[in-house]
Structure formats: structure tokens, C-alpha cells
Design an enzyme around this catalytic site. Structure first.
Site, PDB file in Angstrom:
ATOM      1  N   ASN A  12       0.800  -1.240   0.000  1.00  0.00           N
ATOM      2  CA  ASN A  12       0.000   0.000   0.000  1.00  0.00           C
ATOM      3  C   ASN A  12       0.824   1.278   0.000  1.00  0.00           C
ATOM      4  O   ASN A  12       0.272   2.368  -0.134  1.00  0.00           O
ATOM      5  CB  ASN A  12      -1.014   0.017   1.165  1.00  0.00           C
ATOM      6  CG  ASN A  12      -2.009  -1.113   1.050  1.00  0.00           C
ATOM      7  OD1 ASN A  12      -2.627  -1.275   0.005  1.00  0.00           O
ATOM      8  ND2 ASN A  12      -2.138  -1.920   2.074  1.00  0.00           N
ATOM      9  N   ALA A  78       2.131  -2.994   6.608  1.00  0.00           N
ATOM     10  CA  ALA A  78       1.350  -3.803   7.547  1.00  0.00           C
ATOM     11  C   ALA A  78       1.974  -5.177   7.803  1.00  0.00           C
ATOM     12  O   ALA A  78       1.698  -5.797   8.841  1.00  0.00           O
ATOM     13  CB  ALA A  78      -0.078  -3.965   7.014  1.00  0.00           C
TER      14      ALA A  78
END
Ligand code: CA2
Length: 148
Positions: A12, A78
Site C-alpha cells: 500500500n 502492515a
């Protein structure tokens, strides 16, 4: 030979600057790459800058760093909070790795306080936004010193 480092970015982070600027700032990943290129020239090193949304590709990039790069700056996104595979890859390559985050993960949700990268990294820089990248480059070059 010019020393080379790898700056590796996880999932991301390709969206930086396009969404949630209140959390991650207005800077795009391309802006950060340009900043790192300028910093590398200043430090007299070469740098490879990569991003992948795929855990296995990040593992492959870490494996390939051995023999090519003197050290790694890793913003695992993440996967920082979930990936035993990245932790094992870092342990296996015997290269200094700096854990990097734009945000202060310790001041955010509890699930971001856990890092699988931290125990196998030489250190962590977080909370300084895009400025953390050149800071991490200074830290890595300083750690590497004159050693090959
Ligand atoms: O602060 C960091 O650098 C993080 O590694 C960023 C990750 C997050 O999961 C980590 O806990 C901390 C998320 C990167 C997502 O980037 C986005 C950028 C724009 C819009 C949405 C997500």
C-alpha cells in the site's frame, strides 16, 4: 566499488500522497524515491528503491540483497505486524536491516505496536514521515562505517 543499499517498501505504500494524507502526509512514494536518490548522491553510495504489495516478493528481494547490497532499509508496511516470513528472511541474509515507518507505530492502534521486524533489525526509525528515509540512510551508512 561504490557501496549499495536497498530501500524496500511494502504493501500500500504505492498509494502514498494519494489517500489518507492526514496519517501518512502529502508526499508520494516517487517523491520519497527522488529524495533518497539525492541523499545517496550526497553520501556517495548507490541505492535501489523498490516497492511490492506481495509478501513473497519482499522475501525474494531480501534474499537477493545478499551479495548485492551492504544493508537494507525496510518499511514493511502492515507486514511489519504479521510476517514471520519477513522476520526469518532478515535473519537468514546476515545483512544490517533498519526498520522504518512514516508514522509512529507505538502511538497508533495496539495491533501496530507489535513488530516482527524489530527483534531482527539493527534499529527502528518511526514517526518522522518522509524525512525518516534520509535519516535511515544516514544511520545505515554510519553503522556500516568503513567495513565492506
Ligand atoms: O507508518 C508506516 O510507514 C507504516 O509502515 C505504514 C503502513 C502501516 O500498516 C504500518 O502500520 C505503518 C501502511 C501503509 C499504507 O499506506 C497508505 C498510503 C496511503 C493511503 C492508504 C495507505
Amino acid at each position: 566499488m561504490t557501496r549499495s543499499i536497498l530501500i524496500l517498501n511494502g504493501p500500500n505504500l504505492n498509494l502514498l500522497g494519494t489517500r489518507q494524507p492526514e496519517v501518512y502526509g502529502p508526499t508520494t512514494l516517487q517523491d520519497i524515491q527522488d529524495m533518497c536518490s539525492a541523499k545517496a548522491a550526497q553520501l556517495g553510495i548507490s541505492m535501489v528503491f523498490r516497492q511490492s504489495n506481495h509478501e513473497g516478493e519482499l522475501v525474494d528481494a531480501l534474499h537477493a540483497a545478499r551479495g548485492t547490497h551492504a544493508g537494507v532499509i525496510l518499511n514493511a508496511g502492515a507486514y511489519t505486524h504479521t510476517s514471520v516470513a519477513l522476520m526469518d528472511a532478515i535473519s537468514s541474509i546476515m545483512l544490517p536491516v533498519i526498520e522504518l515507518h512514516l508514522s509512529n507505530i507505538h502511538a497508533r492502534e495496539a495491533f501496530r505496536h507489535k513488530s516482527y521486524i524489530a527483534p531482527v533489525a539493527i534499529g527502528q526509525i518511526c514517526g518522522f514521515g518522509a524525512a525518516g528515509y534520509p535519516l535511515a540512510m544516514d544511520a545505515l551508512v554510519s553503522y556500516l562505517g568503513d567495513a565492506e
